[in-house]
Design an enzyme around this catalytic site. Structure first.
Site, PDB file in Angstrom:
ATOM      1  N   HIS B 102       8.293 107.383  67.576  1.00 19.72           N
ATOM      2  CA  HIS B 102       7.940 106.606  69.248  1.00 19.72           C
ATOM      3  C   HIS B 102       9.368 107.803  69.604  1.00 19.72           C
ATOM      4  O   HIS B 102      10.659 107.637  69.619  1.00 19.72           O
ATOM      5  CB  HIS B 102       7.971 105.515  68.861  1.00 19.72           C
ATOM      6  CG  HIS B 102       7.053 105.313  68.758  1.00 19.72           C
ATOM      7  ND1 HIS B 102       7.093 104.487  66.981  1.00 19.72           N
ATOM      8  CD2 HIS B 102       5.717 104.253  68.843  1.00 19.72           C
ATOM      9  CE1 HIS B 102       6.259 104.329  66.338  1.00 19.72           C
ATOM     10  NE2 HIS B 102       5.082 103.698  67.588  1.00 19.72           N
ATOM     11  N   ASP B 105      12.571 105.385  69.149  1.00 12.64           N
ATOM     12  CA  ASP B 105      12.610 105.523  68.109  1.00 12.64           C
ATOM     13  C   ASP B 105      13.746 106.530  67.308  1.00 12.64           C
ATOM     14  O   ASP B 105      14.903 105.989  67.508  1.00 12.64           O
ATOM     15  CB  ASP B 105      12.264 106.574  67.209  1.00 12.64           C
ATOM     16  CG  ASP B 105      10.791 105.127  66.173  1.00 12.64           C
ATOM     17  OD1 ASP B 105      10.796 104.382  66.709  1.00 12.64           O
ATOM     18  OD2 ASP B 105       9.672 105.613  66.108  1.00 12.64           O
TER      19      ASP B 105
END
Lengths: 437, 437, 437, 437
Positions: B102, B105
């Site tokens: 993501h 992240d």
């Protein structure tokens, strides 16, 4: 004339909320106008023949506990006749305007297909006479394509074309009977249309068979001039582990895939919705949002038990949430609210059938009253409208018109910065809803 | 150079089923040919950055338990850099060919949107260098549109157009990063695309917003020349009670309704399928039957717990059932098997990440071996083909060709009588399946 | 002599893992020594008469699908006799050493209680002769106190003392029959001992009635010199919503409350444990830890379905976890592993009964082999022993000896500071477990 | 003086059912006499500090959404002080007579154990002053033995005696604080007292450790003269998969096994009961029937979601069923009704806390009114008494007195024949219950 319900001398009457008479309505007043329709017209209650007249009280761990006086007689047809007698006595004493049936509920399976057809035709004629005499109407008919062993591996989705043919012929006559009785809908519940294990199943093929079957049904209805609404009833997990009609979204997907959306609407059952992991209200909303909510099987499941308990509705708040969706789409007609519900195994007596239906009818009457008031007050509609107003103008309007893209929205964002967050006010809204009860 | 996994000196190697070395593969042998592809090519394993590098061990009742050495540093960006260092050390020591992330992240949310973009671009550049150095590839990227408070009431389905704009701009850059890193897919998981209560929700409107969003994403991908596969990942119940992407059938229905089927495939996660009341295998089969199975999030849920436990796969029989579907559709590529799975909260140590992934890779290697053998042997395919053979000729063939109707089938039935019933042989088939392990 | 299983010419034999013969054992080798006992002695398999001989394939949505040749005859007693003939043919061909029955399985309910007793005595005599002839033994008998309508509101917990008396008299004769047949256990499953709603229930009173009933049973067993183990089988939710014997902990609590722990052990059924929200292993461990694990109903439920599916065991890893607990407590004897399991409704044929049992027996044979090896290797025992070693000396030892208190422990803590955390290594341990299969 | 709830100018007042003021009680009228006590005395409402003051809105998929003004400050202790200021403002404006806390809610964990103790003592002193000033009382205190990583593998059931010592010392001070604040109960919720896998767990040992811990707590309470009621709160599945305090029956069993029944009562939480597969009412009834119902955590779970959602009570019928049990046992005191409930993640604003509590208090007020009326009317009590009357004389009386046995009952049965079956009248009873709302 023989009576099967001697304890109920006259039709159940409305006596108002303070009545202590267990055999009176406290809230359901058929002729009372709510908005532009009477309660009876809004609710269109139906009695489900299979549960109310034919349930035995048997469960997976025990034998029949209901000893119905109408279930005595020398032959299957004699019992079927008495059951119909009792049914119309029940309908008229309960004052529900509609009933629903499966072909094998009203007429016994015969030794051959032809005999089954003959039985069904005989009982249809008898039911027609009763309808004319009493004014009770048929909400819908359907064919039982799941109880007989021949359907153990499915009806239309059976691996054997012979069974497909049998199911087709059976539906033909169930549809004929529905037409003969002036049924305003015809329902398909695919009780065994699903699979137990992919080790022996070609799922793609079975779904195509099912689509073919529905197309044939559409054609047949047209060929006989049946103009009632065709309905599909979703259900997950029971009796087949993976049912092809899991929930409303799955049925809609299926109808879209096979070009059937013009011909079918959906019959949402509360207990089926919750077995699928949804609230009753959610599956109603999904069907209604697609313009496909056609009928409601009004019952309730026990959420602490993992199977279809088919209890009578008992929560007026849930009934109100259901009626909100129905009122907002302009009603259910030609569909209605069918009590696909049964008394508990330990409620042995005929009189328990009255208690159960009276309770269910009062619950939905309360739900209707609350839903009507909620709509009139407009509080929730206003709250929602205000919540989404950013989409009615400016960038929100342009988004929905297709006039924005990721690049233009980034540009807009860089000018406007971080959005403010707003409470959804769920607890306050729930308090307001509670105030209607 | 600093190492974060000093206990693992060299890449994990295949040592065969009899090895007692917990840091060796017993079944996964990357280069072994199974049919026409190597194990690595069949399985296309990916590590999920969010769980493996970023999980903290926090749960709703307790604080973070994992004290990762890469999560230390003076600034968010310093920690992000160390995390990427550790990640590529992990990927190369584990020998998985792919990773997934993501946007939030790999790069921290900044004080402003622009800063977030800058952070993402910096980390993307660093990741690109690592990819070139190590040969590890990106299976897919995605944007986190659910953790930040601004998304509490949804991203594309937020009642506030401002949030929609934010999500659009964020996805733009996540897609840019994915393209820059050569990602072969891009995933949408609508973590907050759903609703909590209809008391404050206009479901119809929100679903239309979501469709608009997906169309914009398709347009944007085209505009930048991103040719990876777009994927939607279904999930029910979490984190929003009623998620619009409940399961594969619901997603397919949505894509059909809004004319998006040409642009998206589906990413099936095992634990999401079971939370929806299906088996993993069922949702894979549903997606595959529609030609829409694009990727698999390979994990497993605890069926006795009611939430997404995201455990590593542990049942070779289930992996085989999954691989059977994948092999029969000719593989998953450009998709793969992403370990969207986390170690338990009490598995504190970095080495536990190796144990977990090694176990998961071996499980799928066993599943692949069994599935390949099952297809080669042909026993189940033959059984199924024979079971449906009545539809390959005669009345069955005519049914599927549209050459029969209810009237003609009744006539056929009257000539042929009651169908014979045949056992589905489920227990015997299960025994045969068991013999592959 | 008439055979009911002509497809099985000789007793099922062990042919080893590579055999392709579906009617052979791949892993169960009765006489093979595992440690100090043979497989047969360890596993003590029993066939459940009710499922295997009497199941009809009926479910809540459909009629009987099994057309058993032994279920034909002019009278109930003739059919009962044929069923016993078929049963002993099945036991001997399957080679299971034990069987189990309910009184009403082997002998039909008569028109009066006396006739029922007479029927039972006649069938007991016939069964005794078969036992002597074949060497098959009775693992346990029990009384069916849940199927007949008289028990709809409970047997011992019925609000009507008349029903309590009936149940007492019925158990008397079921216990007599069990003694006559040399049964080594007697089981109580309280199918309707629970309640549906507190609106009509005095729970305190009903639980006291149940305790009284158990005390009478203990007294009666003593009075006739029946020395078999008495067992209670927990089950939640079915058929009564709130069952008084929900799970092992609830049964143990009940036995403690009413001073019955010396007289009863527990029969754990896998599917009942999972319906209660536990793993099979958990409820076994709870019972075993209290020294009360007496018997196992070896089946498995479908965790995606919410009712008792009673499938045959299929997971060797779960069987191994079960056998680990059994081996560690020194075996189950006089109890055993009873296949309280049924073939699916679509598995119509008699031969499917063989497939199902063979599969279940092989699963437990694999489980036994793994469990035995695990114990021999000692890896898990060592891991656990080491994990708790702080309680074997020092402050830990003093804690368990009652030599510390909150004040002294605070003092100790202030000297020793924050404890170090240690990984529970769950993933690694699961990998090691997987290596046994 | 700073106010944290400026929108609420004065204490929430009773305005009656027709009030449209969302910040008024419609049903809760503290001083109104219901029978011999006021509503306030019956209901003994408490606010749960952890949810109401400390919840952040974080969930497993997203960050904190609540930006509380009291959660700002340079140090942990400054924030803790402000939180206590806000709490007592909230209690007094809401007019709840009680509050509840965990040690780590009111005072932050320090760098060392001693610092944590100092923090707790400081905040206790501050709270004591507030109690004296406002008249708000402490229903119970408890220690948080589950959030800190040291407790990841349990507190009293941790494999490391060092952690056991830490937990002991922590409870010592939590009990001291509770005593100092005049708490009338002290609660144990064993958040991590359970296990994840038997592969690394010695369950027998852990349960013995837990028993030891409870005995020490009893001794310590005695040693400091704490006379409040000790309570254990059952919960299944969360946060540890197999919790040792699964439900009321399991806790009672544990207390019996380890000779602790004289010292503890049970705190039943609605949402915990339903996660265990029971109704709220059932677990209340189980605890009450054993004389062990001591307190209620008044919330409700979402039965369609599989985790602890801790919502505010919303169903007056369920509240009535709860209050029926409480009234019949003569009340809960010294226990009360603690709102262990939180606003939804999207209900960001401080005012939402008022909406939520007002809704919950009105629900229980309605429940109390209905329950009181139900008991006064006596309809259900009469129905139940009549249903069991056969046990008050004759054979039923002799059964319960131990004067019958299986032989004598068979003789009695042979004289009296088949019992008659009687309907349980569940639907009728449900209709009567509905008439109270």
């Amino acid at each position: 004339m023989k009576t099967y319900f001697p304890q109920v001398k006259a039709p159940i009457a409305f006596e108002g909320p303070d009545s202590k008479n267990p055999l009176a309505f406290k809230h359901y007043e058929a002729g009372r106008k709510i908005g532009d329709k009477t309660m009876e017209e809004h609710l269109r209650f139906a009695v489900a023949y299979w549960h109310t007249m034919k349930s035995t009280g048997a469960d997976p761990f025990g034998a029949a506990t209901f000893k119905r006086p109408w279930n005595e007689g020398a032959t299957d047809m004699e019992r079927a006749g008495k059951t119909l007698d009792a049914a119309f006595e029940f309908f008229t004493k309960l004052t529900t305007p509609f009933w629903c049936f499966h072909d094998r509920d009203i007429a016994p399976e015969g030794a051959t297909f032809s005999e089954s057809v003959k039985n069904l035709e005989a009982m249809t004629a008898k039911a027609k006479a009763y309808q004319q005499e009493t004014g009770v109407r048929l909400l819908w008919g359907t064919a039982n394509l799941f109880s007989h062993p021949r359907y153990a591996h499915g009806a239309a989705t059976n691996p054997d074309a012979h069974v497909f043919a049998y199911a087709s012929a059976q539906v033909k006559h169930a549809m004929n009977a529905t037409k003969e009785l002036g049924g305003v809908n015809y329902v398909f519940w695919g009780g065994r249309e699903g699979y137990e294990t992919l080790l022996n199943t070609d799922m793609k093929r079975e779904r195509e068979q099912l689509a073919r079957f529905f197309h044939m049904a559409v054609d047949y209805a047209k060929s006989i001039g049946f103009t009632g609404q065709l309905l599909i009833e979703p259900k997950p997990k029971e009796p087949t582990k993976h049912q092809y009609d899991f929930d409303a979204a799955t049925v809609i997907s299926f109808l879209r895939e096979f070009d059937l959306t013009d011909h079918f609407k959906i019959n949402i059952e509360a207990n089926h919705a919750t077995l699928a992991g949804h609230s009753f209200e959610h599956d109603l909303a999904i069907a209604s949002a697609s313009g496909m909510l056609g009928n409601v099987d009004a019952n309730v499941g026990d959420l602490l038990l993992g199977w279809d308990t088919d209890q009578f509705p008992s929560d007026p708040r849930e009934a109100a949430r259901c009626m909100l969706i129905i009122l907002k789409q302009g009603g259910l007609a030609p569909g209605g609210l069918n009590f696909d519900a049964k008394v508990r195994r330990g409620s042995f007596d005929e009189i328990d059938l009255f208690h159960a239906h009276i309770g269910g009818m009062d619950v939905f009457a309360k739900g209707l009253l609350a839903a009507h008031k909620i709509i009139e007050d407009g509080f929730f509609d206003d709250f929602i409208a205000k919540r989404y107003e950013s989409f009615n103008a400016g960038v929100g309007k342009r988004i929905m018109e297709g006039a924005e893209n990721f690049d233009s929205l980034e540009k807009w964002l860089l000018e406007h910065g971080e959005p403010a967050t707003k409470s959804g006010r769920q607890e306050m809204l729930e308090n307001v809803l509670a105030s209607y009860f």
